[in-house]
Motif scaffolding. Sequence first.
Motif, PDB file in Angstrom:
ATOM      1  N   ASN A 109      10.954  -6.244  -9.832  1.00 28.47           N
ATOM      2  CA  ASN A 109      11.645  -6.038  -8.566  1.00 28.47           C
ATOM      3  C   ASN A 109      11.012  -6.882  -7.460  1.00 28.47           C
ATOM      4  OD1 ASN A 109       9.247  -4.593  -8.493  1.00 28.47           O
ATOM      5  ND2 ASN A 109      10.074  -2.944  -7.221  1.00 28.47           N
ATOM      6  N   ARG A 110       9.862  -7.512  -7.751  1.00 30.86           N
ATOM      7  CA  ARG A 110       9.161  -8.392  -6.822  1.00 30.86           C
ATOM      8  C   ARG A 110       8.502  -9.522  -7.620  1.00 30.86           C
ATOM      9  NH1 ARG A 110      11.638  -5.538  -3.899  1.00 30.86           N
ATOM     10  NH2 ARG A 110      10.954  -4.362  -2.060  1.00 30.86           N
TER      11      ARG A 110
ATOM     12  N   HIS B 127       3.351  -7.556   1.789  1.00 30.74           N
ATOM     13  CA  HIS B 127       4.445  -6.856   2.460  1.00 30.74           C
ATOM     14  C   HIS B 127       5.638  -6.619   1.538  1.00 30.74           C
ATOM     15  CE1 HIS B 127       6.040 -10.993   2.960  1.00 30.74           C
ATOM     16  NE2 HIS B 127       7.215 -10.383   2.946  1.00 30.74           N
ATOM     17  N   SER B 128       5.642  -7.289   0.382  1.00 29.73           N
ATOM     18  CA  SER B 128       6.766  -7.142  -0.543  1.00 29.73           C
ATOM     19  C   SER B 128       6.237  -7.181  -1.971  1.00 29.73           C
ATOM     20  CB  SER B 128       7.796  -8.250  -0.303  1.00 29.73           C
ATOM     21  OG  SER B 128       8.934  -8.077  -1.126  1.00 29.73           O
TER      22      SER B 128
ATOM     23  N   PRO C  52       4.993  -5.816  -5.863  1.00 28.00           N
ATOM     24  CA  PRO C  52       5.408  -4.883  -6.916  1.00 28.00           C
ATOM     25  C   PRO C  52       4.683  -3.553  -6.771  1.00 28.00           C
ATOM     26  CG  PRO C  52       4.906  -7.048  -7.822  1.00 28.00           C
ATOM     27  CD  PRO C  52       4.438  -7.059  -6.405  1.00 28.00           C
ATOM     28  N   SER C  53       5.341  -2.491  -7.044  1.00 25.82           N
ATOM     29  CA  SER C  53       4.735  -1.165  -6.907  1.00 25.82           C
ATOM     30  C   SER C  53       3.911  -0.830  -8.145  1.00 25.82           C
ATOM     31  CB  SER C  53       5.815  -0.105  -6.709  1.00 25.82           C
ATOM     32  OG  SER C  53       6.739  -0.127  -7.791  1.00 25.82           O
ATOM     33  N   ILE C  54       2.942   0.070  -7.984  1.00 24.80           N
ATOM     34  CA  ILE C  54       2.180   0.551  -9.123  1.00 24.80           C
ATOM     35  C   ILE C  54       3.139   1.191 -10.120  1.00 24.80           C
ATOM     36  CG2 ILE C  54       0.363   2.114  -9.884  1.00 24.80           C
ATOM     37  CD1 ILE C  54      -0.688  -0.147  -8.207  1.00 24.80           C
TER      38      ILE C  54
ATOM     39  N   SER D  49       5.351  -0.536 -11.822  1.00 21.05           N
ATOM     40  CA  SER D  49       6.516  -1.406 -12.037  1.00 21.05           C
ATOM     41  C   SER D  49       6.234  -2.410 -13.149  1.00 21.05           C
ATOM     42  CB  SER D  49       6.890  -2.135 -10.748  1.00 21.05           C
ATOM     43  OG  SER D  49       5.853  -3.002 -10.331  1.00 21.05           O
TER      44      SER D  49
ATOM     45  N   THR E 272       2.756  -3.971 -17.093  1.00 27.54           N
ATOM     46  CA  THR E 272       2.874  -2.959 -16.051  1.00 27.54           C
ATOM     47  C   THR E 272       1.759  -3.130 -15.032  1.00 27.54           C
ATOM     48  OG1 THR E 272       3.842  -1.404 -17.634  1.00 27.54           O
ATOM     49  CG2 THR E 272       2.953  -0.488 -15.589  1.00 27.54           C
TER      50      THR E 272
ATOM     51  N   GLN F 128      -4.685  -5.224  -1.107  1.00 27.78           N
ATOM     52  CA  GLN F 128      -4.473  -6.306  -0.155  1.00 27.78           C
ATOM     53  C   GLN F 128      -5.806  -7.026   0.035  1.00 27.78           C
ATOM     54  OE1 GLN F 128      -2.884  -4.994   3.576  1.00 27.78           O
ATOM     55  NE2 GLN F 128      -2.828  -7.028   4.486  1.00 27.78           N
TER      56      GLN F 128
ATOM     57  N   TRP G 285      -1.673 -10.232  -1.908  1.00 29.42           N
ATOM     58  CA  TRP G 285      -1.740  -8.987  -2.673  1.00 29.42           C
ATOM     59  C   TRP G 285      -2.214  -9.332  -4.072  1.00 29.42           C
ATOM     60  CZ3 TRP G 285       0.961  -7.994  -7.178  1.00 29.42           C
ATOM     61  CH2 TRP G 285       1.025  -6.661  -7.621  1.00 29.42           C
TER      62      TRP G 285
ATOM     63  N   GLY H 224      -2.649  -7.903  -7.828  1.00 32.98           N
ATOM     64  CA  GLY H 224      -2.243  -6.840  -8.735  1.00 32.98           C
ATOM     65  C   GLY H 224      -2.940  -6.956 -10.079  1.00 32.98           C
TER      66      GLY H 224
END
Length: 246
Positions: free
Chosen positions: A43-44, A59-60, A62-64, A66, A84, A90, A97, A99
């Motif tokens: 999604n990002r 600011h945009s 991927p969520s944890i 995802s 995943t 940050q 960001w 991840g």
Amino acid sequence: MSQPACNAAMLVFGYDPARHDRFQNDSLFLGSEFNWSGVGRGNRWAVLVSDSYVLGAAHSAPSIGSTIEFYPTNDPSDGVVLRTVIGAQQIGQSDLWLGQLDRPVGGLGQDDSMLSGGDSGGPTFTIVNGKPVLVGIHWFTYDDGNGGIGSADSIVADVSQIAALNAAMNGESLSLVNLTVLAGDMNADGVVDNLDVGPFAIALLDRMTFAQAYPEVDPDVTGDFNGDGVLTNSDIDGFSRVVAVD
């Protein structure tokens, strides 16, 4: 300089998915000669910088939890590797960001992608020795000081940010590539002389024509003499001082 969040769209003049979006899987893609397997999307955007870590825009991001999709063969229609996001942070006060993936990807390139609409978190790159080198992550906006709004990347190629990223990557790390640019060499012939005057003028007046004629030259780097990061009329005096104009 403020940096409000902006999931902005980068407008590419004459945008054509076949040429500019590698996920369209078209042979006309202008980066088809390079390996883009390390550029993931869910999604990002998420750009692989080691086997287990990706970069994106804070600011945009991927969520944890995802899922990020990578394509080992560089072909979006030929198999996918799913990972995943299990951790994130940050980097300082920047829009970078970092991840962490649930397990190493392995076998994919640490590489980059072209720009397209809604590309916050996508990468900016330059080519060094025939390979894509990551230099930034799209995308934040800022007050230009003249009543307008500008936009820019979070730059990765900064020693302090690279140190912060490496410290957060549990033993995996980024490598800094030093790229020497000869200021004023607008035609990329290795010298600065009168032959650079014409290309300099073209770069000021018509970026598209310049890019077609000198694709290996970034005018905002080679032609930037006042240190503001962009080629404008304000750089003419600096350029004239290094070129012996007949």
